[in-house]
Design an enzyme around this catalytic site. Structure first.
Site, PDB file in Angstrom:
ATOM      1  N   GLU A   1       0.824  -1.222   0.000  1.00 46.91           N
ATOM      2  CA  GLU A   1       0.000   0.000   0.000  1.00 46.91           C
ATOM      3  C   GLU A   1       0.855   1.267   0.000  1.00 46.91           C
ATOM      4  O   GLU A   1       2.058   1.228   0.270  1.00 46.91           O
ATOM      5  CB  GLU A   1      -0.954   0.012   1.200  1.00 46.91           C
ATOM      6  CG  GLU A   1      -0.247   0.056   2.534  1.00 46.91           C
ATOM      7  CD  GLU A   1      -1.029   0.798   3.605  1.00 46.91           C
ATOM      8  OE1 GLU A   1      -1.504   1.914   3.331  1.00 46.91           O
ATOM      9  OE2 GLU A   1      -1.134   0.265   4.723  1.00 46.91           O
TER      10      GLU A   1
ATOM     11  N   LYS B   1      -5.552  10.796   0.595  1.00 43.48           N
ATOM     12  CA  LYS B   1      -5.597   9.464   1.204  1.00 43.48           C
ATOM     13  C   LYS B   1      -6.880   8.827   0.681  1.00 43.48           C
ATOM     14  O   LYS B   1      -7.983   9.268   1.024  1.00 43.48           O
ATOM     15  CB  LYS B   1      -5.613   9.605   2.732  1.00 43.48           C
ATOM     16  CG  LYS B   1      -5.811   8.304   3.478  1.00 43.48           C
ATOM     17  CD  LYS B   1      -5.779   8.549   4.995  1.00 43.48           C
ATOM     18  CE  LYS B   1      -6.396   7.393   5.754  1.00 43.48           C
ATOM     19  NZ  LYS B   1      -6.514   7.666   7.197  1.00 43.48           N
TER      20      LYS B   1
ATOM     21  N   VAL C   1      -5.492   0.475   3.121  1.00 45.68           N
ATOM     22  CA  VAL C   1      -5.632  -0.980   3.033  1.00 45.68           C
ATOM     23  C   VAL C   1      -6.863  -1.328   2.189  1.00 45.68           C
ATOM     24  O   VAL C   1      -6.796  -2.168   1.286  1.00 45.68           O
ATOM     25  CB  VAL C   1      -5.724  -1.611   4.442  1.00 45.68           C
ATOM     26  CG1 VAL C   1      -6.175  -3.061   4.378  1.00 45.68           C
ATOM     27  CG2 VAL C   1      -4.371  -1.501   5.153  1.00 45.68           C
TER      28      VAL C   1
ATOM     29  N   ASP D   1     -16.512   5.967  14.357  1.00 48.30           N
ATOM     30  CA  ASP D   1     -15.389   5.858  13.431  1.00 48.30           C
ATOM     31  C   ASP D   1     -14.901   4.416  13.341  1.00 48.30           C
ATOM     32  O   ASP D   1     -14.216   3.917  14.224  1.00 48.30           O
ATOM     33  CB  ASP D   1     -14.254   6.795  13.858  1.00 48.30           C
ATOM     34  CG  ASP D   1     -13.144   6.868  12.815  1.00 48.30           C
ATOM     35  OD1 ASP D   1     -13.140   6.040  11.881  1.00 48.30           O
ATOM     36  OD2 ASP D   1     -12.293   7.761  12.932  1.00 48.30           O
TER      37      ASP D   1
ATOM     38  N   SER E   1     -13.013   2.028  10.514  1.00 49.87           N
ATOM     39  CA  SER E   1     -12.325   2.120   9.224  1.00 49.87           C
ATOM     40  C   SER E   1     -13.029   1.307   8.142  1.00 49.87           C
ATOM     41  O   SER E   1     -13.488   0.182   8.390  1.00 49.87           O
ATOM     42  CB  SER E   1     -10.895   1.612   9.370  1.00 49.87           C
ATOM     43  OG  SER E   1     -10.271   1.560   8.102  1.00 49.87           O
ATOM     44  N   ALA E   2     -13.057   1.863   6.932  1.00 55.13           N
ATOM     45  CA  ALA E   2     -13.603   1.135   5.781  1.00 55.13           C
ATOM     46  C   ALA E   2     -12.762  -0.102   5.462  1.00 55.13           C
ATOM     47  O   ALA E   2     -13.209  -0.993   4.732  1.00 55.13           O
ATOM     48  CB  ALA E   2     -13.680   2.057   4.568  1.00 55.13           C
TER      49      ALA E   2
ATOM     50  N   LYS F   1      -3.059  -1.405  16.128  1.00 56.88           N
ATOM     51  CA  LYS F   1      -2.465  -0.536  17.152  1.00 56.88           C
ATOM     52  C   LYS F   1      -3.455  -0.235  18.259  1.00 56.88           C
ATOM     53  O   LYS F   1      -4.650  -0.146  17.993  1.00 56.88           O
ATOM     54  CB  LYS F   1      -2.067   0.789  16.522  1.00 56.88           C
ATOM     55  CG  LYS F   1      -0.644   0.806  16.057  1.00 56.88           C
ATOM     56  CD  LYS F   1      -0.231   2.177  15.608  1.00 56.88           C
ATOM     57  CE  LYS F   1      -0.906   2.629  14.369  1.00 56.88           C
ATOM     58  NZ  LYS F   1      -1.105   1.764  13.286  1.00 56.88           N
TER      59      LYS F   1
HETATM   60  N1  PSU Z   1      -1.909   2.044  10.457  1.00 56.95           N
HETATM   61  C1  PSU Z   1      -0.593   2.389  10.436  1.00 56.95           C
HETATM   62  N2  PSU Z   1      -0.131   3.162   9.440  1.00 56.95           N
HETATM   63  C2  PSU Z   1      -0.936   3.569   8.433  1.00 56.95           C
HETATM   64  C3  PSU Z   1      -2.311   3.171   8.452  1.00 56.95           C
HETATM   65  C4  PSU Z   1      -2.750   2.399   9.475  1.00 56.95           C
HETATM   66  O1  PSU Z   1       0.162   2.053  11.324  1.00 56.95           O
HETATM   67  O2  PSU Z   1      -0.454   4.270   7.532  1.00 56.95           O
HETATM   68  C5  PSU Z   1      -3.189   3.573   7.313  1.00 56.95           C
HETATM   69  C6  PSU Z   1      -3.504   2.360   6.424  1.00 56.95           C
HETATM   70  O3  PSU Z   1      -3.401   2.744   5.074  1.00 56.95           O
HETATM   71  C7  PSU Z   1      -4.939   2.051   6.771  1.00 56.95           C
HETATM   72  C8  PSU Z   1      -5.478   3.436   7.039  1.00 56.95           C
HETATM   73  O4  PSU Z   1      -5.630   1.408   5.743  1.00 56.95           O
HETATM   74  O5  PSU Z   1      -4.447   4.067   7.773  1.00 56.95           O
HETATM   75  C9  PSU Z   1      -6.772   3.426   7.786  1.00 56.95           C
HETATM   76  O6  PSU Z   1      -7.295   4.718   7.791  1.00 56.95           O
HETATM   77  P1  PSU Z   1      -8.804   4.977   8.243  1.00 56.95           P
HETATM   78  O7  PSU Z   1      -8.858   4.630   9.699  1.00 56.95           O
HETATM   79  O8  PSU Z   1      -9.009   6.450   7.988  1.00 56.95           O
HETATM   80  O9  PSU Z   1      -9.664   4.099   7.397  1.00 56.95           O
HETATM   81 MN    MN Z   2     -11.702   6.341  10.122  1.00 58.20          MN
END
Ligand code: PSU
Ligand code: MN
Length: 306
Positions: free
Chosen positions: A26, A88, A108, A141, A143-144, A162
């Site tokens: 990614e 992003k 992802v 919130d 994540s997708a 994390k």
């Molecule tokens: N976790 C990390 N580093 C990252 C991400 C997650 O340690 O860069 C990124 C990945 O690309 C993941 C995205 O898919 O954050 C998720 O973002 P969101 O919660 O906005 O969907």
């Molecule tokens: Mn999010």
């Protein structure tokens, strides 16, 4: 037609035609997850490690509105230097960024989607997105990435989730949506910077050959969606648990003070944690990505050998 949008680099295309192993990578981790120049060094080293294991790397991004599978060194450098100035992109963003001929790093979710379009089945990253803390009471919130894991047939090798996220709720969500969480040589679900989280995995698998077999069976039976291969950070690169917990708590608090939300939250927390740990967290982050790239390449080989 898909070919109007999708551009697969020649080495990746050649590998696919010859049924050779390919590993998708990614780009949000490059643009939004790490600072320059460590992001560029890491991205190039990850590709090198995949090659050393005998697979072909395919870093995925959107450039000038094209869905790109396999980038040149110059293109990786471009994304690394632009950093947070590139979009992003998750699933919802793709059509608009393509229509506007934009540049974007893929999360992802978006990387899985594009990998699938190109016919790739194995993907290595650092950590996946998940259910944020306090989601049930406030933010909603989630994540997708989690929905994409539920429906898209691309295996994701990661170092877990994390603890900036709610690990327990993330695992519950994955269970509800039928996404298997496999511990690679571990019984415990890892939490990115550390090998432990206090949560167990659904299945422990100790070899990529065994893993490849189960994944193939899953898809042969028409059970759609991903398998999460949770690969703990090597112990020599783990963070001390007290230090990382404290940094995460401070960073979460700062995010709250500054009203950071939506897709900005993960990048914000990551860069704050890096500052608070004086770069320690970045060093761990880089090492766990290397470790995931190696296992993903081995898995891609095992899958190609079936
Ligand atoms: N976790 C990390 N580093 C990252 C991400 C997650 O340690 O860069 C990124 C990945 O690309 C993941 C995205 O898919 O954050 C998720 O973002 P969101 O919660 O906005 O969907
Ligand atoms: Mn999010």
């Amino acid at each position: 037609m898909l070919t109007n949008y999708l551009q697969i680099a020649p080495p990746v295309l050649e590998a696919l035609e010859n049924e050779q192993p390919v590993v998708a990578l990614e780009s949000t981790i490059i643009a939004h997850g790490m600072p320059f120049p460590q992001n560029k060094e890491t991205a190039l080293r990850v590709e090198q490690l995949v090659r050393e294991e005998g697979a072909v790397p395919a870093t995925i991004a959107i450039l000038g509105g094209q869905l790109r599978v396999g980038l040149s060194e110059e293109e990786i450098d471009y994304i690394a230097q632009k950093g947070k100035k590139v979009h992003k992109a998750s699933r919802r963003d793709i059509p608009f960024l393509v229509a506007q001929k934009e540049d974007a790093a893929t999360t992802v979710a978006a990387t899985m989607l594009i990998a699938k379009m190109a016919g790739l089945t194995v993907f290595a990253t650092g950590g996946i997105g998940g259910v944020h803390r306090e989601t049930e009471s406030k933010s909603m919130d989630i994540s997708a990435d989690l929905q994409e894991l539920a429906k898209t047939n691309v295996v994701v090798v990661c170092a877990g989730v994390k603890s900036i996220l709610d690990i327990g709720l993330t695992l519950e969500y994955l269970e509800t949506h039928g996404v298997p969480v496999v511990g690679y040589q571990t019984n415990e679900f890892p939490s990115f910077y550390t090998r432990e989280s206090g949560f167990n995995v659904d299945y422990r698998i100790d070899s990529t050959a065994e893993l490849a077999k189960a994944i193939r069976m899953k898809w042969e039976m028409g059970l759609e969606g991903s398998v999460i291969v949770a690969n703990p950070i090597p112990s020599e690169f783990e963070m001390p648990i007290g230090a990382i917990d404290q940094a995460i708590a401070l960073a979460l608090n700062e995010a709250k003070q500054q009203n950071i939300s939506g897709k900005k939250i993960t990048p914000f927390l990551l860069s704050h944690i890096k500052e608070l740990t004086k770069g320690e967290s970045l060093r761990s982050n880089i090492q766990l990505v290397y470790n995931n790239a190696k296992v993903a390449a081995q898995l891609a080989k095992s899958m190609a050998n079936l």
